[in-house]
Motif scaffolding. Structure first.
Motif, mmCIF file in Angstrom:
data_model
loop_
_atom_site.group_PDB
_atom_site.id
_atom_site.type_symbol
_atom_site.label_atom_id
_atom_site.label_comp_id
_atom_site.label_asym_id
_atom_site.label_seq_id
_atom_site.Cartn_x
_atom_site.Cartn_y
_atom_site.Cartn_z
ATOM 1 N N GLY A 114 -8.173 8.907 0.613
ATOM 2 C CA GLY A 114 -7.362 10.101 0.397
ATOM 3 C C GLY A 114 -6.084 9.792 -0.354
ATOM 4 O O GLY A 114 -5.681 10.528 -1.266
ATOM 5 N N SER A 115 -5.441 8.688 0.006
ATOM 6 C CA SER A 115 -4.205 8.283 -0.671
ATOM 7 C C SER A 115 -4.477 7.912 -2.123
ATOM 8 O O SER A 115 -3.693 8.245 -3.025
ATOM 9 C CB SER A 115 -3.571 7.098 0.063
ATOM 10 N N GLN A 116 -5.587 7.229 -2.369
ATOM 11 C CA GLN A 116 -5.949 6.855 -3.734
ATOM 12 C C GLN A 116 -6.237 8.091 -4.584
ATOM 13 O O GLN A 116 -5.873 8.155 -5.761
ATOM 14 C CB GLN A 116 -7.176 5.936 -3.716
ATOM 15 N N THR A 117 -6.890 9.062 -3.975
ATOM 16 C CA THR A 117 -7.184 10.307 -4.684
ATOM 17 C C THR A 117 -5.904 11.000 -5.126
ATOM 18 O O THR A 117 -5.770 11.425 -6.284
ATOM 19 C CB THR A 117 -8.001 11.245 -3.777
ATOM 20 N N ARG A 118 -4.958 11.103 -4.214
ATOM 21 C CA ARG A 118 -3.686 11.749 -4.557
ATOM 22 C C ARG A 118 -2.952 10.981 -5.653
ATOM 23 O O ARG A 118 -2.349 11.575 -6.550
ATOM 24 C CB ARG A 118 -2.806 11.864 -3.309
ATOM 25 N N ALA A 119 -3.004 9.651 -5.584
ATOM 26 C CA ALA A 119 -2.321 8.840 -6.594
ATOM 27 C C ALA A 119 -2.911 9.078 -7.980
ATOM 28 O O ALA A 119 -2.182 9.186 -8.973
ATOM 29 C CB ALA A 119 -2.396 7.362 -6.222
ATOM 30 N N VAL A 120 -4.244 9.175 -8.068
ATOM 31 C CA VAL A 120 -4.894 9.428 -9.360
ATOM 32 C C VAL A 120 -4.512 10.806 -9.882
ATOM 33 O O VAL A 120 -4.166 10.978 -11.058
ATOM 34 C CB VAL A 120 -6.425 9.286 -9.234
#
Length: 378
Positions: A114-120
């Motif tokens: 989830g955190s990686q998704t938001r970062a992208v």
């Protein structure tokens, strides 16, 4: 508005600072000699894994190549895939060099899905995303970075890894945990990550729900069971890696809800003896991969990014996934290693629960079932 912008910038900075590493290809012999002479070095490492600061310096250094310029791509993935990709990436880099005569640098970023998704979405430029669930990939699609229909752009509906949920106990299983029902008993401390930030934890939640719903139980019975389990959860780490650290390193909990592959990898690394149960009713944890169209078209990296995605389905790559405990999606490799994995008698997938859009709305949106369960714990 200001707080939202600061939060977005912080998420990107944290992703880059803590997890971004770089694979550099081995230099050809003439290139190595030129660089060694210029730098006064007698030996050179064939591969280098650097942090972001070193990578920034490397970007300013022109690599000498006999047959073309270097190309750089960034892979953004979730935490527990790191061990596999660290073995797969050098193989792809070498293959691309042999076939195309071009050096490839593959940067990597790992963290909670989830955190990686938001970062992208907020600006971390990924050429390829390999996240814990298709819902996260769809969010990137909805942000306009991936074109619709990405599921059909790679084999197997773009599912590149599979696993199931394991119940990992302390050595010798002192609490005698044998099945899903034991997790709701008083006095059992359950460790799982936060499904609001971790893709792995969403799979755990759905596995708990399915333990009742897929065995003839009603929605009310499933809600009652899952609520009881979360009352036994003392902490909610942000991702699967932190949950594992809480269990292994800090000694918290009696049982860890974990990817089967993570349990296998931990045993290989000597963190714990493989004391775990694979429940006979289980969910197929399907990990997708996709090319980020807007980024690859901007960078001109589509060809190598798509080739990298295709390589992930080859027997060579699938064997590396299998070595660290993933269940292969390549049929031939799955046959090779089938005795390695306990059989699951009732395996279901997210489609049988209505698909990710319905699952998100029902369970994980603000104010949905998970939030209500959490409110009841306070």
């Amino acid at each position: 508005m200001t707080l939202k912008i600061v939060s977005r910038l912080k998420s990107i900075a944290e992703a880059k600072k803590s997890t971004l590493t770089t694979w550099k290809p081995p230099l050809s012999q003439p290139s190595a000699l030129v660089l060694a002479a210029g730098l006064g070095l007698s030996t050179l490492m064939p591969f280098a894994v650097t942090n972001l600061q070193t990578a920034s310096a490397n970007q300013k250094t022109q690599m000498i190549s006999q047959r073309g310029q270097k190309v750089e791509i960034t892979l953004v993935s979730y935490a527990v895939t790191k061990a596999a990709y660290e073995k797969i990436i050098p193989q792809f880099v070498a293959k691309w060099k042999r076939e195309k005569g071009q050096d490839v640098i593959i940067k990597q970023s790992y963290g909670g899905s989830g955190s990686q998704t938001r970062a992208v979405i907020d600006g971390l430029e990924a050429d390829v995303v390999a996240l814990a669930l298709a819902l996260d990939t769809k969010k990137i699609e909805q942000a306009g970075l991936i074109k619709p229909g990405w599921e059909k752009e790679a084999p197997n509906n773009s599912i590149v890894t599979r696993s199931v949920v394991a119940l990992e106990t302390r050595e010798g299983n002192p609490k005698k945990i044998q099945s899903w029902s034991d997790l709701a008993k008083p006095g059992i401390r359950v460790i799982t990550a936060n499904p609001k930030t971790s893709g792995g934890a969403r799979w755990n939640f759905l596995a708990l729900w399915g333990a009742i719903a897929k065995n003839g139980g009603s929605e009310a019975q499933a809600l009652d069971y899952v609520t009881k389990v979360y009352r036994n959860v003392p902490i909610l780490p942000k991702d699967a890696r932190e949950a594992s650290d809480a269990f292994y390193k800090k000694g918290q909990g009696d049982v860890l809800l974990n990817y089967e592959n993570e349990v296998v990898l931990a045993a290989q690394q000597g963190k714990t003896s493989p004391s775990y149960i694979i429940p006979q009713t289980n969910i197929s944890i399907d990990g997708p991969v996709a090319v980020v169209d807007k980024v690859v078209d901007k960078r001109g990296s589509r060809a190598v990014s798509e080739a990298f995605v295709r390589f992930l389905y080859t027997p060579e790559a699938q064997r590396e996934f299998a070595k660290v405990g993933f269940r292969p999606v390549n049929t031939a490799v799955a046959k090779e290693v089938e005795k390695k994995y306990p059989k699951v008698s009732k395996l279901y997938n997210v489609q049988s629960l209505g698909g990710w859009d319905a699952i998100q709305k029902k369970f994980f949106d603000d104010g949905a079932i998970f939030d209500k369960i959490q409110s009841g714990r306070r």
